[in-house]
Design a protein around this motif. Structure first.
Motif, PDB file in Angstrom:
ATOM      1  N   LEU A  90       0.827  -1.207   0.000  1.00 55.84           N
ATOM      2  CA  LEU A  90       0.000   0.000   0.000  1.00 55.84           C
ATOM      3  C   LEU A  90       0.860   1.256   0.000  1.00 55.84           C
ATOM      4  CD1 LEU A  90      -2.773  -1.089   2.542  1.00 55.84           C
ATOM      5  CD2 LEU A  90      -3.067  -0.697   0.082  1.00 55.84           C
ATOM      6  N   ALA A  91       1.945   1.235   0.773  1.00 56.19           N
ATOM      7  CA  ALA A  91       2.825   2.398   0.833  1.00 56.19           C
ATOM      8  C   ALA A  91       3.500   2.657  -0.512  1.00 56.19           C
ATOM      9  CB  ALA A  91       3.879   2.207   1.927  1.00 56.19           C
ATOM     10  N   MET A  92       3.994   1.594  -1.157  1.00 56.58           N
ATOM     11  CA  MET A  92       4.664   1.771  -2.445  1.00 56.58           C
ATOM     12  C   MET A  92       3.692   2.226  -3.528  1.00 56.58           C
ATOM     13  SD  MET A  92       7.866   1.350  -1.958  1.00 56.58           S
ATOM     14  CE  MET A  92       7.646   2.041  -0.290  1.00 56.58           C
ATOM     15  N   TRP A  93       2.431   1.821  -3.401  1.00 61.17           N
ATOM     16  CA  TRP A  93       1.397   2.334  -4.314  1.00 61.17           C
ATOM     17  C   TRP A  93       1.208   3.836  -4.090  1.00 61.17           C
ATOM     18  CZ3 TRP A  93      -3.764   3.371  -2.205  1.00 61.17           C
ATOM     19  CH2 TRP A  93      -4.628   3.922  -3.168  1.00 61.17           C
ATOM     20  N   ARG A  94       1.115   4.234  -2.834  1.00 59.49           N
ATOM     21  CA  ARG A  94       0.936   5.664  -2.535  1.00 59.49           C
ATOM     22  C   ARG A  94       2.161   6.481  -2.944  1.00 59.49           C
ATOM     23  NH1 ARG A  94      -1.170   9.116  -1.823  1.00 59.49           N
ATOM     24  NH2 ARG A  94      -1.016   9.911   0.295  1.00 59.49           N
ATOM     25  N   TYR A  95       3.338   5.889  -2.883  1.00 57.78           N
ATOM     26  CA  TYR A  95       4.547   6.587  -3.318  1.00 57.78           C
ATOM     27  C   TYR A  95       4.714   6.580  -4.838  1.00 57.78           C
ATOM     28  CZ  TYR A  95       6.435   6.828   1.461  1.00 57.78           C
ATOM     29  OH  TYR A  95       6.660   7.123   2.800  1.00 57.78           O
ATOM     30  N   GLY A  96       3.797   5.911  -5.544  1.00 57.27           N
ATOM     31  CA  GLY A  96       3.849   5.878  -6.997  1.00 57.27           C
ATOM     32  C   GLY A  96       4.822   4.877  -7.575  1.00 57.27           C
ATOM     33  N   ARG A  97       5.249   3.917  -6.785  1.00 62.25           N
ATOM     34  CA  ARG A  97       6.224   2.930  -7.248  1.00 62.25           C
ATOM     35  C   ARG A  97       5.595   1.574  -7.570  1.00 62.25           C
ATOM     36  NH1 ARG A  97      11.547   4.174  -6.690  1.00 62.25           N
ATOM     37  NH2 ARG A  97      11.961   6.264  -5.908  1.00 62.25           N
ATOM     38  N   THR A  98       4.333   1.388  -7.219  1.00 63.70           N
ATOM     39  CA  THR A  98       3.603   0.156  -7.553  1.00 63.70           C
ATOM     40  C   THR A  98       2.288   0.542  -8.213  1.00 63.70           C
ATOM     41  OG1 THR A  98       4.557  -1.078  -5.693  1.00 63.70           O
ATOM     42  CG2 THR A  98       2.495  -1.907  -6.605  1.00 63.70           C
ATOM     43  N   PRO A  99       2.018   0.022  -9.424  1.00 57.98           N
ATOM     44  CA  PRO A  99       0.752   0.362 -10.102  1.00 57.98           C
ATOM     45  C   PRO A  99      -0.450  -0.075  -9.275  1.00 57.98           C
ATOM     46  CG  PRO A  99       2.276  -0.750 -11.605  1.00 57.98           C
ATOM     47  CD  PRO A  99       2.866  -0.876 -10.228  1.00 57.98           C
ATOM     48  N   GLY A 100      -1.508   0.691  -9.364  1.00 53.89           N
ATOM     49  CA  GLY A 100      -2.718   0.358  -8.623  1.00 53.89           C
ATOM     50  C   GLY A 100      -3.267  -1.013  -8.952  1.00 53.89           C
ATOM     51  N   ARG A 101      -3.097  -1.447 -10.219  1.00 54.90           N
ATOM     52  CA  ARG A 101      -3.624  -2.757 -10.615  1.00 54.90           C
ATOM     53  C   ARG A 101      -2.909  -3.907  -9.913  1.00 54.90           C
ATOM     54  NH1 ARG A 101      -0.422  -1.205 -15.032  1.00 54.90           N
ATOM     55  NH2 ARG A 101       1.408  -2.566 -15.290  1.00 54.90           N
ATOM     56  N   ASP A 102      -1.701  -3.645  -9.376  1.00 59.22           N
ATOM     57  CA  ASP A 102      -0.920  -4.699  -8.715  1.00 59.22           C
ATOM     58  C   ASP A 102      -1.260  -4.863  -7.235  1.00 59.22           C
ATOM     59  OD1 ASP A 102       0.334  -4.996 -11.110  1.00 59.22           O
ATOM     60  OD2 ASP A 102       2.280  -4.238 -10.471  1.00 59.22           O
ATOM     61  N   VAL A 103      -1.936  -3.876  -6.648  1.00 61.65           N
ATOM     62  CA  VAL A 103      -2.091  -3.861  -5.185  1.00 61.65           C
ATOM     63  C   VAL A 103      -2.872  -5.078  -4.683  1.00 61.65           C
ATOM     64  CG1 VAL A 103      -3.102  -2.623  -3.226  1.00 61.65           C
ATOM     65  CG2 VAL A 103      -1.833  -1.363  -4.986  1.00 61.65           C
ATOM     66  N   ALA A 104      -4.083  -5.299  -5.194  1.00 63.06           N
ATOM     67  CA  ALA A 104      -4.894  -6.421  -4.704  1.00 63.06           C
ATOM     68  C   ALA A 104      -4.238  -7.772  -4.992  1.00 63.06           C
ATOM     69  CB  ALA A 104      -6.304  -6.358  -5.307  1.00 63.06           C
ATOM     70  N   PRO A 105      -3.704  -8.026  -6.200  1.00 62.01           N
ATOM     71  CA  PRO A 105      -3.030  -9.312  -6.433  1.00 62.01           C
ATOM     72  C   PRO A 105      -1.808  -9.512  -5.539  1.00 62.01           C
ATOM     73  CG  PRO A 105      -3.593  -8.294  -8.522  1.00 62.01           C
ATOM     74  CD  PRO A 105      -3.858  -7.272  -7.453  1.00 62.01           C
ATOM     75  N   TYR A 106      -1.027  -8.449  -5.316  1.00 62.47           N
ATOM     76  CA  TYR A 106       0.124  -8.567  -4.422  1.00 62.47           C
ATOM     77  C   TYR A 106      -0.319  -8.989  -3.025  1.00 62.47           C
ATOM     78  CZ  TYR A 106       4.052  -6.544  -7.113  1.00 62.47           C
ATOM     79  OH  TYR A 106       5.076  -6.322  -7.993  1.00 62.47           O
TER      80      TYR A 106
END
Length: 254
Positions: A90-106
Protein backbone atom coordinates in the motif's frame (compact mmCIF):
# COMPACT_ATOMS: atom_id res chain seq x y z
CA UNK A 1 10.70 -8.13 -39.15
CA UNK A 2 8.37 -6.72 -36.51
CA UNK A 3 9.29 -6.69 -32.85
CA UNK A 4 7.37 -9.06 -30.61
CA UNK A 5 4.41 -7.34 -28.96
CA UNK A 6 4.88 -6.55 -25.27
CA UNK A 7 3.22 -8.75 -22.69
CA UNK A 8 -0.18 -7.49 -21.51
CA UNK A 9 -0.14 -5.75 -18.11
CA UNK A 10 -2.22 -8.48 -16.47
CA UNK A 11 0.45 -11.07 -17.24
CA UNK A 12 3.13 -8.98 -15.57
CA UNK A 13 0.84 -8.43 -12.58
CA UNK A 14 0.11 -12.15 -12.26
CA UNK A 15 3.80 -13.04 -12.52
CA UNK A 16 4.75 -10.48 -9.87
CA UNK A 17 1.92 -11.55 -7.55
CA UNK A 18 3.04 -15.18 -7.79
CA UNK A 19 6.59 -14.11 -6.96
CA UNK A 20 5.28 -12.21 -3.92
CA UNK A 21 3.40 -15.35 -2.91
CA UNK A 22 6.55 -17.46 -3.16
CA UNK A 23 8.75 -14.91 -1.39
CA UNK A 24 6.24 -14.49 1.44
CA UNK A 25 5.93 -18.26 1.82
CA UNK A 26 9.72 -18.49 2.03
CA UNK A 27 9.86 -15.73 4.64
CA UNK A 28 7.16 -17.40 6.76
CA UNK A 29 8.92 -20.74 6.54
CA UNK A 30 12.13 -19.08 7.81
CA UNK A 31 10.08 -17.49 10.61
CA UNK A 32 8.47 -20.87 11.40
CA UNK A 33 11.86 -22.58 11.54
CA UNK A 34 13.34 -19.82 13.70
CA UNK A 35 10.47 -20.00 16.18
CA UNK A 36 10.65 -23.80 16.23
CA UNK A 37 14.36 -23.97 17.06
CA UNK A 38 14.76 -20.84 19.19
CA UNK A 39 11.54 -19.81 20.92
CA UNK A 40 10.26 -23.39 20.94
CA UNK A 41 13.24 -24.77 22.85
CA UNK A 42 13.36 -22.33 25.78
CA UNK A 43 14.10 -24.11 29.05
CA UNK A 44 13.21 -21.78 31.96
CA UNK A 45 14.51 -24.34 34.45
CA UNK A 46 18.08 -23.72 33.30
CA UNK A 47 18.01 -20.20 34.75
CA UNK A 48 20.28 -18.76 32.05
CA UNK A 49 19.53 -15.52 30.20
CA UNK A 50 19.61 -17.43 26.90
CA UNK A 51 16.59 -19.46 28.03
CA UNK A 52 14.33 -16.43 28.32
CA UNK A 53 12.13 -14.94 25.56
CA UNK A 54 14.15 -11.71 25.75
CA UNK A 55 17.40 -13.60 25.30
CA UNK A 56 16.17 -15.62 22.34
CA UNK A 57 14.80 -12.47 20.67
CA UNK A 58 18.39 -11.27 20.28
CA UNK A 59 18.80 -14.09 17.77
CA UNK A 60 15.26 -14.11 16.35
CA UNK A 61 15.29 -10.38 15.54
CA UNK A 62 18.27 -10.21 13.15
CA UNK A 63 17.27 -13.47 11.46
CA UNK A 64 13.79 -12.11 10.80
CA UNK A 65 14.91 -8.61 9.88
CA UNK A 66 17.69 -9.57 7.52
CA UNK A 67 15.58 -12.29 5.90
CA UNK A 68 13.48 -9.37 4.67
CA UNK A 69 16.66 -7.63 3.48
CA UNK A 70 17.73 -10.79 1.63
CA UNK A 71 14.32 -11.02 -0.05
CA UNK A 72 14.49 -7.38 -1.15
CA UNK A 73 17.98 -7.85 -2.60
CA UNK A 74 17.20 -11.15 -4.35
CA UNK A 75 16.61 -11.18 -8.12
CA UNK A 76 12.94 -11.99 -7.52
CA UNK A 77 12.62 -9.27 -4.90
CA UNK A 78 14.11 -6.75 -7.31
CA UNK A 79 11.44 -7.68 -9.85
CA UNK A 80 8.49 -7.14 -7.49
CA UNK A 81 10.00 -4.74 -4.96
CA UNK A 82 10.21 -7.55 -2.41
CA UNK A 83 7.29 -6.19 -0.41
CA UNK A 84 6.18 -9.44 1.35
CA UNK A 85 3.99 -7.16 3.46
CA UNK A 86 0.55 -5.75 2.52
CA UNK A 87 1.33 -2.51 4.36
CA UNK A 88 4.46 -2.00 2.27
CA UNK A 89 2.51 -2.70 -0.93
CA UNK A 90 0.00 0.00 0.00
CA UNK A 91 2.83 2.40 0.83
CA UNK A 92 4.66 1.77 -2.44
CA UNK A 93 1.40 2.33 -4.31
CA UNK A 94 0.94 5.66 -2.54
CA UNK A 95 4.55 6.59 -3.32
CA UNK A 96 3.85 5.88 -7.00
CA UNK A 97 6.22 2.93 -7.25
CA UNK A 98 3.60 0.16 -7.55
CA UNK A 99 0.75 0.36 -10.10
CA UNK A 100 -2.72 0.36 -8.62
CA UNK A 101 -3.62 -2.76 -10.62
CA UNK A 102 -0.92 -4.70 -8.72
CA UNK A 103 -2.09 -3.86 -5.19
CA UNK A 104 -4.89 -6.42 -4.70
CA UNK A 105 -3.03 -9.31 -6.43
CA UNK A 106 0.12 -8.57 -4.42
CA UNK A 107 -1.77 -8.57 -1.13
CA UNK A 108 -3.67 -11.73 -2.05
CA UNK A 109 -0.38 -13.42 -2.94
CA UNK A 110 1.22 -12.34 0.33
CA UNK A 111 -1.63 -13.66 2.47
CA UNK A 112 -1.79 -16.97 0.59
CA UNK A 113 2.00 -17.21 0.84
CA UNK A 114 1.72 -16.73 4.60
CA UNK A 115 -0.61 -19.71 4.84
CA UNK A 116 1.63 -21.86 2.64
CA UNK A 117 4.80 -20.96 4.54
CA UNK A 118 3.30 -21.90 7.89
CA UNK A 119 1.74 -25.05 6.43
CA UNK A 120 5.21 -26.01 5.18
CA UNK A 121 6.57 -25.43 8.68
CA UNK A 122 3.97 -27.79 10.10
CA UNK A 123 4.77 -30.38 7.44
CA UNK A 124 8.54 -30.20 7.89
CA UNK A 125 8.75 -29.90 11.70
CA UNK A 126 5.87 -32.19 12.57
CA UNK A 127 3.63 -32.23 15.66
CA UNK A 128 6.04 -30.12 17.74
CA UNK A 129 5.14 -27.18 15.50
CA UNK A 130 1.57 -27.37 16.82
CA UNK A 131 2.66 -27.74 20.46
CA UNK A 132 1.91 -24.94 22.96
CA UNK A 133 5.58 -23.92 22.96
CA UNK A 134 5.56 -23.15 19.22
CA UNK A 135 1.84 -22.94 18.33
CA UNK A 136 2.37 -22.32 14.60
CA UNK A 137 4.57 -19.28 15.38
CA UNK A 138 1.47 -17.25 16.26
CA UNK A 139 2.05 -13.85 17.87
CA UNK A 140 0.92 -13.46 21.46
CA UNK A 141 1.12 -10.06 23.18
CA UNK A 142 2.17 -9.83 26.80
CA UNK A 143 -0.55 -10.36 29.45
CA UNK A 144 -2.47 -7.17 30.08
CA UNK A 145 -1.91 -5.74 26.63
CA UNK A 146 -5.24 -4.66 25.14
CA UNK A 147 -6.03 -4.61 21.44
CA UNK A 148 -5.77 -0.81 21.54
CA UNK A 149 -2.23 -0.95 22.95
CA UNK A 150 -1.17 -3.49 20.33
CA UNK A 151 -2.76 -1.39 17.58
CA UNK A 152 -0.91 1.73 18.75
CA UNK A 153 2.50 0.04 18.71
CA UNK A 154 1.90 -1.73 15.40
CA UNK A 155 0.71 1.50 13.78
CA UNK A 156 3.62 3.53 15.14
CA UNK A 157 6.33 1.05 14.16
CA UNK A 158 4.97 0.71 10.63
CA UNK A 159 4.78 4.49 10.39
CA UNK A 160 8.49 4.78 11.18
CA UNK A 161 9.52 1.99 8.80
CA UNK A 162 7.52 3.40 5.87
CA UNK A 163 8.61 6.98 6.54
CA UNK A 164 12.28 6.01 6.55
CA UNK A 165 11.82 3.81 3.46
CA UNK A 166 9.98 6.60 1.65
CA UNK A 167 12.76 9.09 2.32
CA UNK A 168 15.43 6.57 1.33
CA UNK A 169 13.90 5.32 -1.94
CA UNK A 170 13.49 8.90 -3.19
CA UNK A 171 17.17 9.63 -2.59
CA UNK A 172 19.80 8.55 -5.12
CA UNK A 173 22.40 8.49 -2.37
CA UNK A 174 20.35 6.58 0.23
CA UNK A 175 18.33 4.32 -2.09
CA UNK A 176 20.84 1.42 -2.23
CA UNK A 177 20.80 1.20 1.57
CA UNK A 178 16.99 0.93 1.85
CA UNK A 179 16.87 -2.90 2.16
CA UNK A 180 19.44 -2.81 4.95
CA UNK A 181 17.64 0.03 6.72
CA UNK A 182 14.31 -1.84 6.55
CA UNK A 183 15.86 -5.08 7.85
CA UNK A 184 17.55 -3.23 10.70
CA UNK A 185 14.36 -1.42 11.71
CA UNK A 186 12.43 -4.70 11.72
CA UNK A 187 15.11 -6.30 13.93
CA UNK A 188 15.07 -3.36 16.33
CA UNK A 189 11.29 -3.32 16.68
CA UNK A 190 11.23 -7.09 17.33
CA UNK A 191 13.78 -6.66 20.13
CA UNK A 192 11.91 -3.65 21.53
CA UNK A 193 8.34 -4.95 21.31
CA UNK A 194 8.54 -8.69 20.61
CA UNK A 195 7.63 -9.71 24.14
CA UNK A 196 5.12 -6.87 24.53
CA UNK A 197 2.91 -6.23 21.47
CA UNK A 198 4.45 -8.92 19.27
CA UNK A 199 6.52 -6.49 17.22
CA UNK A 200 5.67 -7.70 13.71
CA UNK A 201 4.33 -4.69 11.74
CA UNK A 202 3.35 -7.07 8.93
CA UNK A 203 -0.16 -8.46 8.42
CA UNK A 204 1.23 -11.39 6.42
CA UNK A 205 3.44 -12.40 9.35
CA UNK A 206 0.37 -13.11 11.49
CA UNK A 207 -2.21 -14.17 8.90
CA UNK A 208 -1.06 -17.76 8.38
CA UNK A 209 -0.09 -18.47 12.00
CA UNK A 210 -3.35 -17.06 13.39
CA UNK A 211 -5.60 -19.02 11.03
CA UNK A 212 -3.76 -22.33 11.20
CA UNK A 213 -3.35 -22.18 14.99
CA UNK A 214 -7.04 -21.39 15.49
CA UNK A 215 -6.11 -18.31 17.50
CA UNK A 216 -7.35 -15.34 15.42
CA UNK A 217 -8.65 -13.15 18.25
CA UNK A 218 -6.19 -10.29 17.59
CA UNK A 219 -5.80 -10.93 13.87
CA UNK A 220 -7.95 -7.90 12.88
CA UNK A 221 -5.56 -5.63 14.79
CA UNK A 222 -2.48 -7.11 13.14
CA UNK A 223 -4.20 -6.89 9.74
CA UNK A 224 -5.37 -3.28 10.01
CA UNK A 225 -2.92 -1.38 12.22
CA UNK A 226 0.23 -1.69 10.04
CA UNK A 227 -1.54 -0.48 6.85
CA UNK A 228 -2.92 2.50 8.78
CA UNK A 229 0.57 3.38 9.95
CA UNK A 230 1.95 2.91 6.44
CA UNK A 231 -0.67 5.13 4.80
CA UNK A 232 -0.23 7.83 7.45
CA UNK A 233 3.53 7.82 6.81
CA UNK A 234 3.04 8.26 3.06
CA UNK A 235 0.86 11.32 3.68
CA UNK A 236 3.52 12.91 5.89
CA UNK A 237 6.43 12.07 3.57
CA UNK A 238 4.56 13.31 0.49
CA UNK A 239 3.85 16.62 2.22
CA UNK A 240 7.49 17.00 3.22
CA UNK A 241 8.59 16.32 -0.38
CA UNK A 242 5.98 18.77 -1.70
CA UNK A 243 7.25 21.52 0.61
CA UNK A 244 10.83 20.88 -0.50
CA UNK A 245 9.79 21.11 -4.15
CA UNK A 246 7.96 24.39 -3.52
CA UNK A 247 11.03 25.71 -1.71
CA UNK A 248 13.27 24.88 -4.67
CA UNK A 249 11.02 26.63 -7.17
CA UNK A 250 10.35 29.71 -5.07
CA UNK A 251 12.36 32.74 -6.04
CA UNK A 252 11.64 35.93 -4.06
CA UNK A 253 10.97 39.10 -6.00
CA UNK A 254 13.75 41.67 -5.86
Amino acid sequence: MKDASPSPPWRHTLHSALLELALTALMLFVVATTVRWLMGTIDPASGSWWNTPEGRLLAVAPISGYTVTAVMLSPWGRLTGGHINPAITLAMWRYGRTPGRDVAPYIAGQLIGSLLGIAAGRLVWGPVFASPAVDYAVIRPAPGWSWASVALIETATMFVIVAVAGIAVSSRRLGPFTPWAVGTMIAVQIIAFGTLSGGIANPAREFGPALLSGNPSLLPVYLLAPPLGALAATVVVDRVHARKQRGRHFSPCE
